[in-house]
Design a protein around this motif. Structure first.
Motif, PDB file in Angstrom:
ATOM      1  N   ASP A 161       0.838  -1.208   0.000  1.00 27.57           N
ATOM      2  CA  ASP A 161       0.000   0.000   0.000  1.00 27.57           C
ATOM      3  C   ASP A 161       0.864   1.246   0.000  1.00 27.57           C
ATOM      4  N   GLN A 162       1.975   1.138   0.773  1.00 26.61           N
ATOM      5  CA  GLN A 162       2.835   2.325   0.906  1.00 26.61           C
ATOM      6  C   GLN A 162       3.604   2.633  -0.376  1.00 26.61           C
ATOM      7  N   LEU A 163       3.758   1.627  -1.208  1.00 25.09           N
ATOM      8  CA  LEU A 163       4.443   1.873  -2.477  1.00 25.09           C
ATOM      9  C   LEU A 163       3.489   2.681  -3.352  1.00 25.09           C
ATOM     10  N   GLU A 164       3.729   3.987  -3.379  1.00 26.10           N
ATOM     11  CA  GLU A 164       2.768   4.845  -4.064  1.00 26.10           C
ATOM     12  C   GLU A 164       2.731   4.547  -5.550  1.00 26.10           C
ATOM     13  N   LYS A 165       1.594   4.827  -6.100  1.00 27.93           N
ATOM     14  CA  LYS A 165       1.412   4.596  -7.523  1.00 27.93           C
ATOM     15  C   LYS A 165       2.519   5.319  -8.321  1.00 27.93           C
ATOM     16  N   GLY A 166       2.810   6.547  -7.884  1.00 32.59           N
ATOM     17  CA  GLY A 166       3.829   7.350  -8.570  1.00 32.59           C
ATOM     18  C   GLY A 166       5.170   6.644  -8.622  1.00 32.59           C
ATOM     19  N   GLN A 167       5.500   5.956  -7.515  1.00 35.20           N
ATOM     20  CA  GLN A 167       6.789   5.265  -7.461  1.00 35.20           C
ATOM     21  C   GLN A 167       6.822   4.131  -8.472  1.00 35.20           C
ATOM     22  N   ALA A 168       5.716   3.396  -8.533  1.00 33.83           N
ATOM     23  CA  ALA A 168       5.646   2.274  -9.466  1.00 33.83           C
ATOM     24  C   ALA A 168       5.787   2.794 -10.900  1.00 33.83           C
ATOM     25  N   GLU A 169       5.144   3.928 -11.154  1.00 31.67           N
ATOM     26  CA  GLU A 169       5.243   4.514 -12.493  1.00 31.67           C
ATOM     27  C   GLU A 169       6.671   4.947 -12.784  1.00 31.67           C
ATOM     28  N   HIS A 170       7.307   5.496 -11.763  1.00 30.06           N
ATOM     29  CA  HIS A 170       8.687   5.952 -11.954  1.00 30.06           C
ATOM     30  C   HIS A 170       9.604   4.780 -12.299  1.00 30.06           C
ATOM     31  N   LEU A 171       9.359   3.641 -11.630  1.00 30.56           N
ATOM     32  CA  LEU A 171      10.164   2.447 -11.928  1.00 30.56           C
ATOM     33  C   LEU A 171      10.053   2.068 -13.404  1.00 30.56           C
ATOM     34  N   SER A 172       8.810   2.030 -13.889  1.00 34.16           N
ATOM     35  CA  SER A 172       8.668   1.592 -15.277  1.00 34.16           C
ATOM     36  C   SER A 172       9.192   2.654 -16.247  1.00 34.16           C
ATOM     37  N   MET A 173       9.012   3.934 -15.901  1.00 35.41           N
ATOM     38  CA  MET A 173       9.535   4.998 -16.782  1.00 35.41           C
ATOM     39  C   MET A 173      11.064   4.910 -16.867  1.00 35.41           C
ATOM     40  N   GLU A 174      11.672   4.651 -15.715  1.00 36.51           N
ATOM     41  CA  GLU A 174      13.135   4.598 -15.684  1.00 36.51           C
ATOM     42  C   GLU A 174      13.644   3.441 -16.553  1.00 36.51           C
ATOM     43  N   TRP A 175      12.958   2.324 -16.436  1.00 36.80           N
ATOM     44  CA  TRP A 175      13.342   1.162 -17.237  1.00 36.80           C
ATOM     45  C   TRP A 175      13.215   1.484 -18.728  1.00 36.80           C
ATOM     46  N   LEU A 176      12.074   2.078 -19.083  1.00 37.36           N
ATOM     47  CA  LEU A 176      11.803   2.338 -20.499  1.00 37.36           C
ATOM     48  C   LEU A 176      12.715   3.421 -21.080  1.00 37.36           C
ATOM     49  N   ALA A 177      13.053   4.415 -20.249  1.00 39.67           N
ATOM     50  CA  ALA A 177      13.940   5.482 -20.739  1.00 39.67           C
ATOM     51  C   ALA A 177      15.300   4.879 -21.113  1.00 39.67           C
ATOM     52  N   ALA A 178      15.777   3.956 -20.292  1.00 38.85           N
ATOM     53  CA  ALA A 178      17.065   3.320 -20.597  1.00 38.85           C
ATOM     54  C   ALA A 178      16.952   2.464 -21.869  1.00 38.85           C
ATOM     55  N   GLU A 179      15.836   1.747 -21.983  1.00 40.61           N
ATOM     56  CA  GLU A 179      15.603   0.941 -23.195  1.00 40.61           C
ATOM     57  C   GLU A 179      15.669   1.823 -24.437  1.00 40.61           C
ATOM     58  N   LYS A 180      15.064   3.004 -24.306  1.00 43.63           N
ATOM     59  CA  LYS A 180      14.992   3.930 -25.438  1.00 43.63           C
ATOM     60  C   LYS A 180      16.409   4.347 -25.861  1.00 43.63           C
ATOM     61  N   THR A 181      17.246   4.648 -24.879  1.00 44.10           N
ATOM     62  CA  THR A 181      18.616   5.055 -25.232  1.00 44.10           C
ATOM     63  C   THR A 181      19.368   3.899 -25.889  1.00 44.10           C
ATOM     64  N   PHE A 182      19.295   2.713 -25.289  1.00 46.32           N
ATOM     65  CA  PHE A 182      20.003   1.568 -25.889  1.00 46.32           C
ATOM     66  C   PHE A 182      19.484   1.303 -27.311  1.00 46.32           C
TER      67      PHE A 182
END
Ligand SMILES: Nc1ncnc2c1ncn2[C@@H]1O[C@H](COP(=O)(O)O)[C@@H](O)[C@H]1O
Length: 256
Positions: A20-41
């Protein structure tokens, strides 16, 4: 009085609370961070990487105040630079545009490795991490080749996703974490086996007695072969050269 043992329901409740404490925003940030790196590679068309790990604190010899531990360790800066220059030169001379050297993008051995690649005209990629201390992108990585992470876990996944070999220079907790996470993932079948070279026999022999783990049954004897110790640029190159040559034969002529 006997200590009360938490029952299963209490433990379950704690997990639910934590989620519950893992805010939605944090989860979104995790996936954005992953995808941003994918985009660069993907934008750089990188499919294969040679990853170099090592201390953020080993300087080049010129930056030591003539104190012994600093100078003794600084030789690894020079050797990481030299080895990376060889790797970078081979990749560039053979036009292996899908293969890149990657480092943590920071100071110390990471800088030495990016610098060696830079010396050879090879643009290494830096997986930079936002941390309170020692954080700076080294000057041998172009801003467009730097990927910034908040989460170590995601960063490590990107270090390994395309890795065809790892070279691990002496380092502290960060380097040990990266080495042992990789060994654990391979040992447990969570990632395919890749060649791992641990560089600097005197340093590693003093730090690790891995045979003790095998002798006490905590790892299998065969796990000792999951990495290979190398002790000079020449010796490392004897292994890395053929790995690059195989990559070149297999993918070198593929258009990006
Ligand atoms: N300042 C840093 N910038 C980028 N990457 C870092 C930094 N500090 C640690 N790392 C990562 O961990 C190892 C080095 O950690 P040590 O504790 O100094 O061995 C390095 O491979 C980076 O990926």
């Amino acid at each position: 009085m006997a200590k009360s043992t938490p029952d299963f329901n209490q433990a379950e409740m704690r997990v639910v609370d934590a989620l519950d404490q893992l805010e939605k925003g944090q989860a979104e940030h995790l996936s954005m961070e992953w995808l941003a790196a994918e985009k660069t590679f993907n934008g750089e068309r990188v499919k294969h990487t040679i990853s170099i790990f090592g201390s953020a604190r080993i300087p080049e010899p010129e930056h030591c105040d003539n104190d012994d531990p600093c100078l003794a360790m600084a030789k690894y800066y020079q050797e990481a630079r030299e080895l990376s220059a060889r790797i970078g030169r081979y990749i560039e001379e053979n036009n292996m545009n899908q293969t890149r050297l990657i480092t943590g993008g920071g100071p110390g051995i990471m800088e030495a490795a990016s610098r060696g690649a830079f010396d050879a005209g090879h643009h290494s990629i830096g997986l930079n991490i936002v941390i309170p201390k020692e954080q700076r992108l080294n000057p041998f990585i172009a801003a467009k080749h730097s990927i910034e992470f908040q989460y170590f876990a995601l960063r490590k996944m990107h270090f390994l996703k395309r890795a065809r070999a790892l070279i691990v220079f002496p380092g502290g907790f960060g380097t040990l974490d990266e080495l042992f996470e990789t060994l654990t993932l391979i040992q447990t079948g969570k990632m395919p086996r890749i060649p791992i070279f641990v560089y600097g026999k005197a340093f590693w022999d003093r730090l690790l007695n891995v045979q003790h783990l095998a002798d006490t049954g905590l790892i299998d004897q065969r796990d000792l072969a999951l990495y290979h110790m190398v002790d000079s640029v020449e010796e490392a190159w004897e292994w890395i050269g053929p790995i690059l040559a195989d990559l070149n034969t297999e993918y070198g002529t593929e258009s990006p």
